[in-house]
Design an enzyme around this catalytic site. Structure first.
Site, PDB file in Angstrom:
ATOM      1  N   HIS A 309       2.672  -4.834  -6.581  1.00 19.29           N
ATOM      2  CA  HIS A 309       1.081  -4.834  -6.794  1.00 19.29           C
ATOM      3  C   HIS A 309       0.836  -3.486  -6.980  1.00 19.29           C
ATOM      4  CE1 HIS A 309      -2.976  -5.685  -5.756  1.00 19.29           C
ATOM      5  NE2 HIS A 309      -2.741  -6.773  -5.785  1.00 19.29           N
ATOM      6  N   ASP A 366       0.661 -14.381  -5.900  1.00 21.82           N
ATOM      7  CA  ASP A 366       0.884 -15.399  -7.058  1.00 21.82           C
ATOM      8  C   ASP A 366       2.312 -16.018  -6.815  1.00 21.82           C
ATOM      9  OD1 ASP A 366      -0.680 -12.963  -8.786  1.00 21.82           O
ATOM     10  OD2 ASP A 366      -1.127 -15.263  -8.875  1.00 21.82           O
TER      11      ASP A 366
HETATM   12  C1  SDX Z   1      -2.424 -10.209  -9.280  1.00 23.40           C
HETATM   13  O1  SDX Z   1      -4.961  -5.691  -9.139  1.00 23.40           O
HETATM   14  C2  SDX Z   1      -4.996  -6.901  -8.293  1.00 23.40           C
HETATM   15  O2  SDX Z   1      -5.679  -6.887  -7.337  1.00 23.40           O
HETATM   16  C3  SDX Z   1      -4.404  -8.126  -8.877  1.00 23.40           C
HETATM   17  C4  SDX Z   1      -4.534  -9.297  -8.196  1.00 23.40           C
HETATM   18  C5  SDX Z   1      -5.744  -9.604  -7.828  1.00 23.40           C
HETATM   19  O3  SDX Z   1      -6.134 -10.548  -6.702  1.00 23.40           O
HETATM   20  O4  SDX Z   1      -6.837  -9.522  -8.925  1.00 23.40           O
HETATM   21  O5  SDX Z   1      -3.762  -9.082  -6.860  1.00 23.40           O
HETATM   22  C6  SDX Z   1      -3.685 -10.549  -8.614  1.00 23.40           C
HETATM   23  O6  SDX Z   1      -2.472  -9.769 -10.482  1.00 23.40           O
HETATM   24  C7  SDX Z   1      -1.201  -9.869  -8.500  1.00 23.40           C
HETATM   25  C8  SDX Z   1       0.059  -9.138  -9.364  1.00 23.40           C
HETATM   26  C9  SDX Z   1       0.462 -10.445 -10.250  1.00 23.40           C
HETATM   27  N1  SDX Z   1       1.819  -9.916 -11.224  1.00 23.40           N
HETATM   28  C10 SDX Z   1       2.903 -10.061 -11.000  1.00 23.40           C
HETATM   29  O7  SDX Z   1       3.333 -10.663 -10.029  1.00 23.40           O
HETATM   30  C11 SDX Z   1       3.704  -9.705 -12.325  1.00 23.40           C
HETATM   31  C12 SDX Z   1       4.978  -9.049 -11.769  1.00 23.40           C
HETATM   32  N2  SDX Z   1       4.479  -7.608 -10.978  1.00 23.40           N
HETATM   33  C13 SDX Z   1       4.342  -6.765 -12.271  1.00 23.40           C
HETATM   34  O8  SDX Z   1       4.386  -6.587 -13.110  1.00 23.40           O
HETATM   35  C14 SDX Z   1       3.693  -5.256 -11.247  1.00 23.40           C
HETATM   36  O9  SDX Z   1       4.084  -5.295 -10.079  1.00 23.40           O
HETATM   37  C15 SDX Z   1       2.119  -5.023 -11.402  1.00 23.40           C
HETATM   38  C16 SDX Z   1       1.775  -5.486 -12.902  1.00 23.40           C
HETATM   39  C17 SDX Z   1       1.773  -6.204 -10.236  1.00 23.40           C
HETATM   40  C18 SDX Z   1       1.886  -3.652 -10.789  1.00 23.40           C
HETATM   41  O10 SDX Z   1       2.497  -3.113 -11.546  1.00 23.40           O
HETATM   42  P1  SDX Z   1       2.180  -1.406 -11.521  1.00 23.40           P
HETATM   43  O11 SDX Z   1       1.174  -1.009 -10.119  1.00 23.40           O
HETATM   44  O12 SDX Z   1       1.586  -0.640 -12.690  1.00 23.40           O
HETATM   45  O13 SDX Z   1       3.723  -0.823 -11.121  1.00 23.40           O
HETATM   46  P2  SDX Z   1       4.659  -0.341 -12.268  1.00 23.40           P
HETATM   47  O14 SDX Z   1       4.680  -1.232 -13.387  1.00 23.40           O
HETATM   48  O15 SDX Z   1       4.512   1.016 -12.499  1.00 23.40           O
HETATM   49  O16 SDX Z   1       6.015  -0.564 -11.355  1.00 23.40           O
HETATM   50  C19 SDX Z   1       6.330   0.436 -10.503  1.00 23.40           C
HETATM   51  C20 SDX Z   1       7.976   0.267 -10.285  1.00 23.40           C
HETATM   52  C21 SDX Z   1       8.524   0.370 -11.916  1.00 23.40           C
HETATM   53  O17 SDX Z   1      10.041   1.066 -11.754  1.00 23.40           O
HETATM   54  P3  SDX Z   1      10.120   2.410 -12.205  1.00 23.40           P
HETATM   55  O18 SDX Z   1       9.595   2.721 -13.388  1.00 23.40           O
HETATM   56  O19 SDX Z   1       9.635   3.012 -10.796  1.00 23.40           O
HETATM   57  O20 SDX Z   1      11.617   2.588 -11.832  1.00 23.40           O
HETATM   58  O21 SDX Z   1       8.221  -1.042  -9.841  1.00 23.40           O
HETATM   59  C22 SDX Z   1       8.983  -1.761 -10.907  1.00 23.40           C
HETATM   60  C23 SDX Z   1       8.502  -1.141 -12.325  1.00 23.40           C
HETATM   61  O22 SDX Z   1       9.656  -1.288 -13.079  1.00 23.40           O
HETATM   62  N3  SDX Z   1       8.547  -3.239 -10.853  1.00 23.40           N
HETATM   63  C24 SDX Z   1       9.020  -4.278 -10.812  1.00 23.40           C
HETATM   64  C25 SDX Z   1       8.139  -5.251 -10.401  1.00 23.40           C
HETATM   65  N4  SDX Z   1       6.907  -4.620 -10.577  1.00 23.40           N
HETATM   66  C26 SDX Z   1       6.979  -3.258 -10.354  1.00 23.40           C
HETATM   67  N5  SDX Z   1      10.310  -4.444 -10.991  1.00 23.40           N
HETATM   68  C27 SDX Z   1      10.838  -5.651 -10.815  1.00 23.40           C
HETATM   69  N6  SDX Z   1       9.988  -6.743 -10.661  1.00 23.40           N
HETATM   70  C28 SDX Z   1       8.668  -6.474 -10.271  1.00 23.40           C
HETATM   71  N7  SDX Z   1       7.900  -7.569 -10.129  1.00 23.40           N
END
Ligand code: SDX
Length: 432
Positions: A309, A366
């Protein structure tokens, strides 16, 4: 930092400085007002994804990502989940205070009597392919609401603004249920005013003309809880979209339709549908570790949907509540869903794995919600529609707040230009 009122930025090359006022809210991280930065120093700021950028002041929802705290108008989500109802939460988000009995009765009466759709909606709805994704239909149908109320869109009139918000909260369940029934070839059901909000929606979704619907009470309770937990979440992508569209003076119907479109993405509200697909792909607890390993390998492009998140670097408090309700729903409905076992083992494996621990990737809202929706007989493609019904309460609350915000101005970010520098036009025959 507790008492600093300004932060001074100095350009080490030319000693230009900018004294940036520190802005503080009632809770949370202070912000630097960078409004003068460009004029003082000639620099923009750069923050793709707005990771460290506050876009507005808001009194609606507060999140503490490190502590896993979520407040709606100051009330902890855990208390609202236990004691409130979605419609009462919608009132709270819109108006800022819990309603008195009389206020709630009048709000409920008003919402109940705005649930019908204009009959012309059917023609519009029946124009979609029957197998269109319901989020595609919902986006279009909500945008078209503006065409039914164009003579009541004077945004200077607070009563017309309020009525538009009521209409959206009231009609989104009717429209959502209609999209679903059209997609399975069932006749549209009219809203029944003698039912409360969430039960009424489930009836519109699931009732067939040939027999009464036998809806177990746990179904309405679980759905209402999910609606409460999904109702708002400060400046998430879809709410920020509603605000950006609203900042141009566009009407609330198309602003919320834009929010629905943004919610559809798998990185946002579309994640609940993606979680179910991921759990089904993993299929069995013996494949859990390989899924965790894949998610850690950047080349795979695979992420554990429902994990991570932007703000929560602790457990999403909503995930904890939903996890508890998942066990209750499956127990009461006597559903033995192997995907729940896969989900629990996936959560266990990820929470022990350094990659997830270091990045503070926890289950989010989710991760479990889809398992409840599935147990309630909601098809996977409708999961994000459920999210949209609930988040409409937050979207309209933010749109209303924005309309009264003296600092509200059209959202127009700048950029770092990386394109070609000026060059002269080249005629065809000189282009080689
Ligand atoms: C919702 O914003 C809100 O409040 C949203 C929400 C709401 O109520 O409105 O809470 C609802 O959208 C919840 C999120 C649902 N999405 C997912 O579950 C999709 C999977 N998660 C992600 O893609 C990700 O975690 C996000 C989009 C939720 C957050 O992304 P960020 O903050 O931009 O983080 P990032 O992509 O920069 O990741 C940071 C690191 C990265 O690795 P490094 O580059 O540091 O090596 O964490 C890794 C990412 O690769 N990473 C994951 C991951 N999520 C982040 N690796 C594996 N699996 C994951 N799910």
């Amino acid at each position: 930092m507790a008492d600093s009122t300004h932060v001074v930025l100095t350009d080490s090359d030319n000693a230009k400085t900018s004294s940036l006022p520190v802005l503080r809210g009632s809770l949370g991280t202070p912000a630097l007002d960078i409004g003068k930065l460009y004029k003082d120093t000639g620099y923009f700021t750069y923050d793709p994804g707005f990771v460290s950028t506050a876009s507005c002041r808001s009194a609606i929802t507060y999140i503490d990502g490190d502590e896993g705290v979520l407040l709606y108008r100051g009330y902890p989500i855990e208390q609202l989940a236990e004691k409130s109802s979605f419609l009462e939460v919608a009132y709270l988000l819109m108006n800022g205070e819990l309603p008195s009995k009389a206020q709630f009765a009048s709000f409920e009466h008003e919402v109940t009597h705005h649930t019908m759709m204009h009959e012309a909606f059917r023609t519009f709805l029946y124009g979609f392919r029957h197998d269109a994704h319901p989020m595609a239909m919902l986006t279009g149908m909500l945008g078209s609401l503006a065409s039914f109320y164009h003579n009541e869109l004077d945004l200077e009139d607070p009563e017309q603004r309020r009525l538009a918000a009521i209409r959206l909260i009231a009609k989104v369940p009717t429209i959502a249920a209609a999209c679903y029934r059209y997609s399975i070839g069932w006749p549209i059901r009219y809203p029944r005013n003698n039912l409360e909000y969430t039960t009424r929606f489930l009836h519109m979704m699931k009732e067939v003309p040939s027999e009464p619907l036998n809806l177990p009470p746990i179904a309405s309770k679980a759905m209402d809880l999910l609606f409460i937990l999904h109702a708002d979440h400060e400046q998430n992508a879809s709410t920020s979209t509603v605000r950006l569209v609203g900042s141009t003076g566009a009407n609330p119907y198309v602003s919320v339709a834009a929010g629905v479109a943004a919610l559809w993405g798998p990185a946002h509200g579309g994640a609940n549908e993606a979680v179910l697909k991921m759990l089904a792909e993993i299929g069995d607890v013996k494949n859990v570790q390989s899924a965790v390993d894949r998610a850690k390998n950047k080349e795979s492009g695979f992420r554990l949907m429902g994990f991570g998140h932007r703000v929560y670097k602790n457990f999403d408090p909503r995930a904890r509540i939903i996890r508890e309700m998942t066990h209750k729903v499956l127990g009461e409905l006597g559903v033995d869903d192997p995907l729940l076992e896969v989900a629990m083992r996936l959560e266990e494996a990820a929470l022990k794995d350094d990659y997830f621990v270091q990045r503070k990737l926890y289950p989010n809202v989710d991760f479990y919600s889809g398992i409840i929706y599935k147990a309630l007989g909601i098809p996977t493609e409708m999961f994000t529609v459920m999210f949209a019904i609930a988040r409409t309460a937050g979207w309209v609350a933010h749109w209303l707040e924005q309309q009264n915000d003296p600092e509200n101005k059209i959202g127009r970010p700048r950029q770092i230009y990386t394109g070609a520098t000026p060059r002269d036009y080249v005629a065809f025959d000189a282009r080689g």
